[in-house]
Design an enzyme around this catalytic site. Sequence first.
Site, PDB file in Angstrom:
ATOM      1  N   CYS A   2       0.851  -1.183   0.000  1.00 25.34           N
ATOM      2  CA  CYS A   2       0.000   0.000   0.000  1.00 25.34           C
ATOM      3  C   CYS A   2       0.888   1.235   0.000  1.00 25.34           C
ATOM      4  CB  CYS A   2      -0.873   0.004   1.246  1.00 25.34           C
ATOM      5  SG  CYS A   2      -1.797  -1.522   1.450  1.00 25.34           S
ATOM      6  N   ARG A  27       1.432   1.276  -6.173  1.00 28.03           N
ATOM      7  CA  ARG A  27       1.631   0.331  -5.080  1.00 28.03           C
ATOM      8  C   ARG A  27       0.363  -0.437  -4.730  1.00 28.03           C
ATOM      9  NH1 ARG A  27       4.905   0.976  -0.460  1.00 28.03           N
ATOM     10  NH2 ARG A  27       6.978   1.239  -1.262  1.00 28.03           N
ATOM     11  N   TRP A  76      -3.811  -1.964  -1.321  1.00 32.41           N
ATOM     12  CA  TRP A  76      -3.774  -3.243  -2.034  1.00 32.41           C
ATOM     13  C   TRP A  76      -4.267  -4.254  -1.016  1.00 32.41           C
ATOM     14  CZ3 TRP A  76      -1.388  -8.071  -1.821  1.00 32.41           C
ATOM     15  CH2 TRP A  76      -1.321  -8.776  -3.022  1.00 32.41           C
ATOM     16  N   ASN A 102       0.564  -0.243   6.405  1.00 30.91           N
ATOM     17  CA  ASN A 102       1.067  -1.088   5.339  1.00 30.91           C
ATOM     18  C   ASN A 102       1.651  -2.327   6.017  1.00 30.91           C
ATOM     19  OD1 ASN A 102       2.062  -2.046   2.958  1.00 30.91           O
ATOM     20  ND2 ASN A 102       3.551  -0.401   2.639  1.00 30.91           N
ATOM     21  N   GLY A 103       1.251  -3.514   5.574  1.00 27.42           N
ATOM     22  CA  GLY A 103       1.744  -4.739   6.209  1.00 27.42           C
ATOM     23  C   GLY A 103       0.589  -5.597   6.672  1.00 27.42           C
ATOM     24  N   GLU A 488      10.943 -13.465 -19.677  1.00 26.36           N
ATOM     25  CA  GLU A 488      10.568 -12.077 -19.409  1.00 26.36           C
ATOM     26  C   GLU A 488       9.541 -11.582 -20.439  1.00 26.36           C
ATOM     27  OE1 GLU A 488      10.668 -10.111 -17.089  1.00 26.36           O
ATOM     28  OE2 GLU A 488      10.520  -8.097 -17.890  1.00 26.36           O
ATOM     29  N   LYS A 492       5.877 -10.259 -19.376  1.00 25.90           N
ATOM     30  CA  LYS A 492       5.357  -8.926 -19.710  1.00 25.90           C
ATOM     31  C   LYS A 492       3.970  -9.059 -20.325  1.00 25.90           C
ATOM     32  CE  LYS A 492       7.245  -6.672 -17.828  1.00 25.90           C
ATOM     33  NZ  LYS A 492       8.256  -7.146 -16.974  1.00 25.90           N
ATOM     34  N   GLU A 495       1.353 -10.209 -17.650  1.00 27.51           N
ATOM     35  CA  GLU A 495       1.130  -9.200 -16.604  1.00 27.51           C
ATOM     36  C   GLU A 495       0.171  -8.101 -17.052  1.00 27.51           C
ATOM     37  OE1 GLU A 495       4.881  -8.137 -13.818  1.00 27.51           O
ATOM     38  OE2 GLU A 495       5.287  -7.951 -15.945  1.00 27.51           O
ATOM     39  N   HIS A 511       9.706 -31.562 -25.060  1.00 25.25           N
ATOM     40  CA  HIS A 511       9.414 -32.396 -23.886  1.00 25.25           C
ATOM     41  C   HIS A 511       8.115 -31.983 -23.211  1.00 25.25           C
ATOM     42  CE1 HIS A 511      13.294 -34.272 -24.272  1.00 25.25           C
ATOM     43  NE2 HIS A 511      13.872 -33.085 -24.312  1.00 25.25           N
ATOM     44  N   LYS A 610       3.459  -2.830  -7.384  1.00 26.63           N
ATOM     45  CA  LYS A 610       4.850  -2.534  -7.734  1.00 26.63           C
ATOM     46  C   LYS A 610       5.825  -3.088  -6.701  1.00 26.63           C
ATOM     47  CE  LYS A 610       7.915  -0.554 -10.317  1.00 26.63           C
ATOM     48  NZ  LYS A 610       8.214  -1.336 -11.528  1.00 26.63           N
TER      49      LYS A 610
HETATM   50  C1  G6P Z   1       6.360  -7.164  -8.359  1.00 24.65           C
HETATM   51  C2  G6P Z   1       6.358  -6.290  -9.590  1.00 24.65           C
HETATM   52  C3  G6P Z   1       7.360  -6.821 -10.615  1.00 24.65           C
HETATM   53  C4  G6P Z   1       8.742  -6.929  -9.979  1.00 24.65           C
HETATM   54  C5  G6P Z   1       8.706  -7.774  -8.716  1.00 24.65           C
HETATM   55  C6  G6P Z   1      10.018  -7.702  -7.951  1.00 24.65           C
HETATM   56  O1  G6P Z   1       5.844  -8.413  -8.664  1.00 24.65           O
HETATM   57  O2  G6P Z   1       5.058  -6.277 -10.154  1.00 24.65           O
HETATM   58  O3  G6P Z   1       7.420  -5.944 -11.728  1.00 24.65           O
HETATM   59  O4  G6P Z   1       9.628  -7.502 -10.900  1.00 24.65           O
HETATM   60  O5  G6P Z   1       7.692  -7.303  -7.831  1.00 24.65           O
HETATM   61  O6  G6P Z   1      10.206  -6.390  -7.496  1.00 24.65           O
HETATM   62  P1  G6P Z   1      11.575  -5.780  -7.021  1.00 24.65           P
HETATM   63  O7  G6P Z   1      11.245  -4.374  -6.600  1.00 24.65           O
HETATM   64  O8  G6P Z   1      12.072  -6.612  -5.879  1.00 24.65           O
HETATM   65  O9  G6P Z   1      12.505  -5.819  -8.188  1.00 24.65           O
END
Ligand code: G6P
Length: 615
Positions: A2, A27, A76, A102-103, A488, A492, A495, A511, A610
Site C-alpha cells: 500500500c 503500489r 492493495w 502497510n503490512g 521475461e 510482460k 502481466e 518435452h 509494484k
Molecule cells: C512485483 C512487480 C514486478 C517486480 C517484482 C520484484 O511483482 O510487479 O514488476 O519484478 O515485484 O520487485 P523488485 O522491486 O524486488 O525488483
Amino acid sequence: MCGIVGYVGPRYATELIYNGLKRLEYRGYDSAGVAIIDETSGRITRRREVGKLDRLGQLLQEQPTNGHIGIGHTRWATHGAPSARNSHPHASMDGDVVVVHNGIVENYQELRAELQAEGVVFASDTDTEVIVHLIALYLNQGHGLPEATRLTVKHLKGSQAIVAMYAKSPDQLVAVRIGNAGGVTLGVGDGEMFVASDIPAILEHTRQMVFLESHQMAIVKADGYVVRTTDGVPAQLDIHDIPWDAVAAAKGEYDHFMQKEIFEQARTLTDTMRGRVDFENGRVRLPDLELSEDEAQGLERLIIVACGTSAYAGLIGKFLIEHLARLPVEIDYASEFRYRQPILNDRCAVLAITQSGETVDTLAALEEAWDTGARIWSIVNAIGSQAMRLADGYITMQAGPEIGVASTKAFTASIIDLYMLGLYLGELRGVLSPAELRQHVNALMALPDLAGRVLDHDDEYQALAEQLSGYKNFLYLGRGINYPIALEGALKLKEISYIHAEGYPAGEMKHGPIALIDETMPVLTIAIKDHVYDKMLSQIEQARARGAVVIAVATEGDEFIKEKADYVIYVPEVSEMLSPLVTVIPLQLLAYHVATLLNCDVDQPRNLAKSVTVE
Ligand code: G6P
C-alpha cells in the site's frame, strides 16, 4: 504494497496528500482515503472511496475538507475485500484517532477478539483496525500519541509501517516501522514535514529524506522530527539528498509510465554505467561493493536471490558472471530460498536484485544469509531502500523512478549492473586480462545507441501487436542467455494484457509444450545469430510443422530467417553476452501494444503491485 502519505505544515494538506497518493498509486489501487484535521471544526474528517484514486479525487471535490495536517493511503487489499468500509484511514470509535497502515497484523484475530471483549465495535474487516483501537485505549489511559502508538506496536506480530494522527494533538504525526513491510520515509521541508512510504510521493516538495529503520518511530511536527527506537531510545539517522527529480517521475509526452520507461532505456543504460564504467582506461569500478582483491579471489560461490522480473535478470547474471569471472552462480526465487535452509558460508556472496529494495521475500532472503558469514550484496534502484541498507555492498541501477507496475528499465539496468559485476570480479579474480577487459568495456559503449535503434522501430511492433492481439495463448522460446528473455517476454505479456503466455527454454519444447502447439498458439522465438542459432532454426521448423504462427526476433541482415518465420523482428548485431539488452525491448513493446489494443490498464494491471511488501 500500500502507499502512505502524510503532511504537517503551513500548506493545505488535502491536495498535497492526494497528489502524493497519485504518485504511489502503482503500489495499490483497490481503494484510497485521506483523513484531515479540519481547520474549522478541529475534528478529523475522513474521505474514503473504493476503486482507483480518481474516484477519491471526485469525492474530495464533492465533499471538500481541509486543514494543515493529514494522512492518506492507497490500498492493495490483503485482509477484507476492497470496499469503502475497509479503506484506510481507519478511525477509533470516537473518531479522534486515525491510522494508515502497510503490512499485515498477523495476530489480528486474537487482538480483535480481546478488543471486542472490552466493548470495542469494529467498523471494518481489516487487520489494521485493531491498531487504531489499541492506540485509543492507551490514549484513554492518559498517554500521549507517541507513547500510545509505541505501546500498541508491542502487541502486533508481523511487519508493519504505520502513521497515526490524533485530533487532540493536531500538530504531530507518529510514524513507525517494524520489519520490512514497507519503508517509512520522512521528507524534511522548510517549516513543513512529509511522511511517505516511497520517495516519489514527496519528491516534488523536498529532496531531503530520512529513512526509518526497523523498530524505529518518528514524531513528526512542522518544524522537525524526533526518531526513537520502539523501546524509547533516541536514534540519529542521516538525511539523504535524493538525486531523482520530480519531472523524472511524471509521464510527460507518453500515454503510460510503462511506455515512457521503455523509451527511456536508451538513456538509462548510459546512466547505469555512469561513474562506474571507465571507458578511457577500459575498466569497471564498483567501490560501493566494498570488496578487496583477496576477498574476490576467496569467493567460491555467488547466490542470486530475487522475485519476478528481477529474478529473470538474475538468470542472465548467472550466464554473465560465470563466463566473465568464472565464479559459480546459483539463482533462486527469494520466496523459495528463504525457506530451504540454504548452505552458506564466508566463501559465498548472496546478491539480491530488487528494483524497489523493499520486496519482502527478497529482504527475508537476505536476512537468511545474516550470521552465516556470507557477504551480502544488493543491486537496487531505490536509493536508501532496505535492500541497500542491509547489504555489505551494493550496486545502484541508476534508472530513476520506475512507476509502471511491470518492470522494464530496471530490468535492463540490472543486466548492465550484472555485466559490470562480472567484469569487476573477472578483473579482481585474475580471470580477464587487461585486453579482454577493455574489449568488454568497449562493447558496452555502443549499447545505448543500439537500444535507441530498436526503439525506432516501434511502429513495426505496434503493427505486429495488431496481428497478434486476438490470440489467447503464446509460447516464448529462447536458448542460452536469451532463455531468460523468453521468460521475461512472456511475463510482460501476461502481466499487462492478461493473455496466457509461457516462456520456455527452446530445447525443452519437445518435452511438453509441443503438445499445446497448433494454429491457435503463436510461438515467439529469439533466434539471433549466436552459437545456438542453428538449433533455434530446427525448433522453429518443429513449431511450424504443427501449424503455429512463428515470430522470430532475429539479427539484422539475416534474410534466411524470413523463409522460416511468419513475422521477423530485426535487432542490431551485438555480442551474445549483451544481446538480451536488445532482444528484450521489442518484447516489452509488443506486450505494451497488445495490452493497449485490448484496453488493459497498462500501468496498473489488475491484482499486481509494484512493491510486494507482504508474503
Ligand atoms: C512485483 C512487480 C514486478 C517486480 C517484482 C520484484 O511483482 O510487479 O514488476 O519484478 O515485484 O520487485 P523488485 O522491486 O524486488 O525488483
